[in-house]
Design a protein around this motif. Structure first.
Motif, PDB file in Angstrom:
ATOM      1  N   ALA A  20       1.181  -0.553   0.037  1.00 34.49           N
ATOM      2  CA  ALA A  20       0.124   0.115  -0.094  1.00 34.49           C
ATOM      3  C   ALA A  20       1.169   1.443  -0.151  1.00 34.49           C
ATOM      4  N   THR A  21       1.802   1.161   1.100  1.00 33.19           N
ATOM      5  CA  THR A  21       2.537   2.178   0.930  1.00 33.19           C
ATOM      6  C   THR A  21       3.697   2.747  -0.343  1.00 33.19           C
ATOM      7  N   VAL A  22       3.914   1.235  -1.175  1.00 33.95           N
ATOM      8  CA  VAL A  22       4.806   1.963  -2.122  1.00 33.95           C
ATOM      9  C   VAL A  22       3.470   1.898  -3.619  1.00 33.95           C
ATOM     10  N   GLY A  23       2.775   1.676  -3.078  1.00 30.70           N
ATOM     11  CA  GLY A  23       1.526   1.914  -4.329  1.00 30.70           C
ATOM     12  C   GLY A  23       1.259   3.376  -4.423  1.00 30.70           C
ATOM     13  N   SER A  24       1.166   4.094  -3.422  1.00 26.80           N
ATOM     14  CA  SER A  24       1.067   5.545  -3.138  1.00 26.80           C
ATOM     15  C   SER A  24       2.410   5.960  -3.480  1.00 26.80           C
ATOM     16  N   ALA A  25       3.525   6.176  -3.161  1.00 21.18           N
ATOM     17  CA  ALA A  25       4.135   6.553  -3.204  1.00 21.18           C
ATOM     18  C   ALA A  25       4.513   6.619  -5.100  1.00 21.18           C
ATOM     19  N   VAL A  26       4.604   5.618  -5.784  1.00 26.95           N
ATOM     20  CA  VAL A  26       4.245   4.865  -7.484  1.00 26.95           C
ATOM     21  C   VAL A  26       3.349   5.302  -7.907  1.00 26.95           C
ATOM     22  N   GLY A  27       3.268   6.489  -8.606  1.00 25.19           N
ATOM     23  CA  GLY A  27       2.200   6.712  -9.612  1.00 25.19           C
ATOM     24  C   GLY A  27       2.346   7.565 -10.942  1.00 25.19           C
ATOM     25  N   LEU A  28       1.743   8.824 -11.140  1.00 28.16           N
ATOM     26  CA  LEU A  28       2.290   9.227 -12.659  1.00 28.16           C
ATOM     27  C   LEU A  28       3.681   9.892 -12.400  1.00 28.16           C
ATOM     28  N   GLY A  29       4.361  10.394 -11.261  1.00 28.38           N
ATOM     29  CA  GLY A  29       5.192  10.503 -11.115  1.00 28.38           C
ATOM     30  C   GLY A  29       5.943  10.365 -11.213  1.00 28.38           C
ATOM     31  N   ASN A  30       5.594   9.033 -11.471  1.00 29.77           N
ATOM     32  CA  ASN A  30       7.219   7.832 -12.168  1.00 29.77           C
ATOM     33  C   ASN A  30       7.861   7.948 -13.445  1.00 29.77           C
ATOM     34  N   ILE A  31       6.337   7.250 -13.928  1.00 24.29           N
ATOM     35  CA  ILE A  31       5.822   7.294 -15.614  1.00 24.29           C
ATOM     36  C   ILE A  31       5.974   8.166 -16.477  1.00 24.29           C
ATOM     37  N   LEU A  56      18.989  11.273   0.942  1.00 21.14           N
ATOM     38  CA  LEU A  56      19.796  11.574   1.444  1.00 21.14           C
ATOM     39  C   LEU A  56      18.480  12.787   2.433  1.00 21.14           C
ATOM     40  N   LEU A  57      16.727  13.128   1.406  1.00 26.43           N
ATOM     41  CA  LEU A  57      15.906  13.641   2.161  1.00 26.43           C
ATOM     42  C   LEU A  57      15.026  13.318   2.443  1.00 26.43           C
ATOM     43  N   GLY A  58      14.511  12.012   1.203  1.00 23.97           N
ATOM     44  CA  GLY A  58      12.709  11.512   1.302  1.00 23.97           C
ATOM     45  C   GLY A  58      13.271  10.730   1.582  1.00 23.97           C
ATOM     46  N   VAL A  59      13.720  10.107   2.844  1.00 23.70           N
ATOM     47  CA  VAL A  59      13.604   8.608   3.432  1.00 23.70           C
ATOM     48  C   VAL A  59      14.228   8.971   4.767  1.00 23.70           C
ATOM     49  N   ASN A 245       0.845  -1.609  12.080  1.00 20.03           N
ATOM     50  CA  ASN A 245       0.451  -2.664  12.887  1.00 20.03           C
ATOM     51  C   ASN A 245       2.177  -1.867  13.966  1.00 20.03           C
ATOM     52  N   LYS A 246       1.986  -2.964  14.902  1.00 21.03           N
ATOM     53  CA  LYS A 246       3.222  -2.605  15.879  1.00 21.03           C
ATOM     54  C   LYS A 246       4.105  -3.305  15.357  1.00 21.03           C
ATOM     55  N   GLU A 247       4.868  -4.302  14.648  1.00 20.48           N
ATOM     56  CA  GLU A 247       5.345  -4.230  14.176  1.00 20.48           C
ATOM     57  C   GLU A 247       6.658  -3.812  12.977  1.00 20.48           C
ATOM     58  N   SER A 248       5.753  -3.303  12.223  1.00 23.68           N
ATOM     59  CA  SER A 248       6.490  -2.245  11.292  1.00 23.68           C
ATOM     60  C   SER A 248       7.316  -1.858  11.411  1.00 23.68           C
ATOM     61  N   ARG A 249       8.158  -2.134  11.176  1.00 21.00           N
ATOM     62  CA  ARG A 249       9.578  -1.112  11.019  1.00 21.00           C
ATOM     63  C   ARG A 249      10.076  -0.470  10.428  1.00 21.00           C
ATOM     64  N   LEU A 250       9.369   1.216  11.452  1.00 20.58           N
ATOM     65  CA  LEU A 250       9.529   2.275  10.037  1.00 20.58           C
ATOM     66  C   LEU A 250      10.735   2.554   9.495  1.00 20.58           C
ATOM     67  N   GLY A 251      12.007   2.329   9.673  1.00 21.72           N
ATOM     68  CA  GLY A 251      13.173   3.027   8.666  1.00 21.72           C
ATOM     69  C   GLY A 251      13.392   1.893   8.086  1.00 21.72           C
ATOM     70  N   ARG A 252      12.801   1.324   8.177  1.00 21.33           N
ATOM     71  CA  ARG A 252      13.202  -0.469   7.090  1.00 21.33           C
ATOM     72  C   ARG A 252      12.318  -0.029   5.941  1.00 21.33           C
ATOM     73  N   THR A 253      10.375   0.261   6.496  1.00 16.22           N
ATOM     74  CA  THR A 253       9.897   0.351   6.259  1.00 16.22           C
ATOM     75  C   THR A 253       9.989   1.864   4.682  1.00 16.22           C
ATOM     76  N   ALA A 254      10.524   2.586   5.718  1.00 13.11           N
ATOM     77  CA  ALA A 254      10.328   4.062   4.536  1.00 13.11           C
ATOM     78  C   ALA A 254      11.897   3.475   3.337  1.00 13.11           C
ATOM     79  N   LEU A 255      12.798   3.227   3.913  1.00 12.42           N
ATOM     80  CA  LEU A 255      14.122   2.691   2.917  1.00 12.42           C
ATOM     81  C   LEU A 255      13.140   1.709   1.688  1.00 12.42           C
ATOM     82  N   THR A 256      12.652   0.571   1.897  1.00 15.17           N
ATOM     83  CA  THR A 256      11.835   0.243   1.013  1.00 15.17           C
ATOM     84  C   THR A 256      11.374   0.411  -0.178  1.00 15.17           C
ATOM     85  N   THR A 257      10.094   1.604   0.099  1.00 15.29           N
ATOM     86  CA  THR A 257       9.284   2.413  -0.279  1.00 15.29           C
ATOM     87  C   THR A 257      10.018   2.996  -0.760  1.00 15.29           C
ATOM     88  N   ALA A 258      11.189   4.336  -0.371  1.00 15.49           N
ATOM     89  CA  ALA A 258      12.202   4.666  -1.589  1.00 15.49           C
ATOM     90  C   ALA A 258      12.836   4.041  -2.572  1.00 15.49           C
TER      91      ALA A 258
END
Length: 451
Positions: A20-31, A56-59, A245-258
């Protein structure tokens, strides 16, 4: 988890949350936006700068939005209000984000409607054999007539259908289906690019940077694209993080999304530029690259309409995952602050979206004479949101999380209550406090013509 207002919904799985998070980021801005920005700014040097700014800034800014969202488990207004003792003084920023997300949805849905039209025209073969001039005339005819309105409304109805399913049965289920489909379509189109005569020239343009081309325009363009592509300042990531959920690791999720978001953008370049060079078109066509140049390029290929249909289906998938997240900003506000049911909140959000989007669609035709500051409604909304609202919101989020939100709150979210180490905490806070505000101010001043 139930989607009612008495028990707030949570993404059922970690994979669903990431999708869902990657889907939010990926859009017309990418393609759509990334390839023409790359073409205008000289190829590889722009991409190198873009990747640096994403990391440097996005993550860090993604981490900031995730902290606010999961830490408060609230809509964007509550995220500001409940994350610090002085948060109530910052709720105006939440209202600005809600308003800007609605305005973005108005013009974004019109562009998404064009992708529906081109996909249909590719399947039926109605644009087969057209040269670039004829494609340009076809595009003009589509955008100035009532077909533009119909396509926009159809797209928003599909958007509403996903949202009516709620967080887990609607957004998460659609993301789990659409994101793998998006990557499959990307790979199919990339494989096709490997067979084109312009492959070497296209790859050289993309991956052989000429660093002598880097100037202020390239740097600012790369920073702006990194923010736009990652949906920073839109509030989407804050709202989606509130469903983690509580188990989501925010730093890792941010990096994966980016990383995945950047991968999609680069793969879009791999699809487009070998084809552009193969058939003798210029990579510097700007916004017209996708809707006027590429259909003509596909028309020159064997089986071109098949490739064209796949490409515009890819754009449809990317569009709907982004518009769903943008719509969720207002829906979560209507549910939690105005105490509306999920169904009524979705209907209200969809009606507001359709009303504004229809006006934007008509601004190319019957309402083309109605302008504000010399701009059509479509252009005005694009300018105000992209050049003012998003940079200002990004600046506020950076300053607020960096300076106002208590360190205990940010540490608890980044370490999942101490369950995981986050050794880069000091670096992250330095970037949020000092680096991001300066970079965002540069983008803002450049976007309004003062730099």
């Amino acid at each position: 988890m139930s989607d009612d207002t008495s028990q707030r919904a949570i993404f059922a799985t970690k994979i669903g949350a990431v999708a869902a998070t990657v889907g939010s980021a990926v859009g017309l801005g990418n393609i759509w936006r990334f390839p023409y920005e790359t073409g205008v700014h000289g190829g590889g040097a722009f991409i190198a700068c873009y990747i640096v700014f994403v990391l440097l800034l996005g993550v860090p800014l993604l981490c900031a939005e995730f902290i606010l969202g999961r830490g408060t488990r609230s809509n964007i207004l509550g995220a500001f209000r409940d994350s610090s003792s002085g948060g109530r003084r910052w709720v105006g920023a939440g209202y600005m984000v809600i308003l800007s997300s609605i305005m973005i949805l108005w013009f974004y849905s019109v562009v998404a409607g064009w992708t529906l039209g081109y996909c249909y025209d590719s399947v039926t073969g109605s644009i087969a054999g057209m040269d670039s001039s004829e494609i340009s005339d076809h595009f003009m005819e589509m955008t100035t007539g009532w077909r533009n309105v119909v396509l926009t409304v159809v797209f928003l109805l599909a958007n509403a259908a996903v949202l009516l399913g709620g967080v887990t049965k609607g957004i998460e289920r659609a993301s789990n289906l659409l994101m793998p489909l998006l990557f499959v379509l990307l790979m199919v189109l990339c494989i096709n690019s490997l067979s084109l005569d312009g492959l070497k020239e296209g790859m050289t343009f993309l991956f052989h940077p000429d660093f002598s081309k880097i100037d202020a325009s390239v740097l600012l363009g790369a920073m702006g694209q990194a923010f736009f592509s990652l949906s920073i300042g839109m509030g989407c990531m804050t709202v989606y993080a509130s469903y983690f959920n509580k188990e989501s690791r925010l730093g890792r999720t941010a990096l994966t999304t980016a990383v995945l978001d950047t991968l999609v953008a680069i793969l879009a370049g791999v699809i487009i530029f070998p084809a552009v060079f193969t058939y003798g078109f210029s990579p510097e066509k700007g916004p017209a690259l996708v809707f006027e140049v590429l259909p003509a390029v596909f028309g020159c290929m064997p089986g071109g309409m098949i490739w064209s249909a796949i490409f515009f289906l890819l754009l449809i998938v990317a569009s709907i995952t982004s518009t769903v997240s943008m719509s969720e900003i207002s829906i979560s506000y209507f549910e939690e602050e105005l105490k509306m049911s999920r169904r009524n909140a979705t209907i209200l959000s969809s009606v507001l979206a359709m009303a504004g989007a229809v006006v934007c669609a008509l601004s190319f035709g019957p309402l083309s004479d109605f302008t504000v500051c010399g701009m059509s409604m479509f252009d005005l909304l694009d300018y105000v949101t992209s050049n003012i609202c998003l940079p200002v919101a990004g600046l506020i989020i950076s300053v607020y999380v960096g300076w106002v939100v208590p360190a205990r709150f940010t540490r608890e979210q980044l370490t999942d209550g101490g369950s995981y180490p986050f050794p880069l905490y000091g670096v992250l806070m330095f970037v949020l406090r000092w680096v991001c505000p300066v970079a965002i101010m540069l983008i803002f001043l450049n976007s309004i013509g003062l730099l």
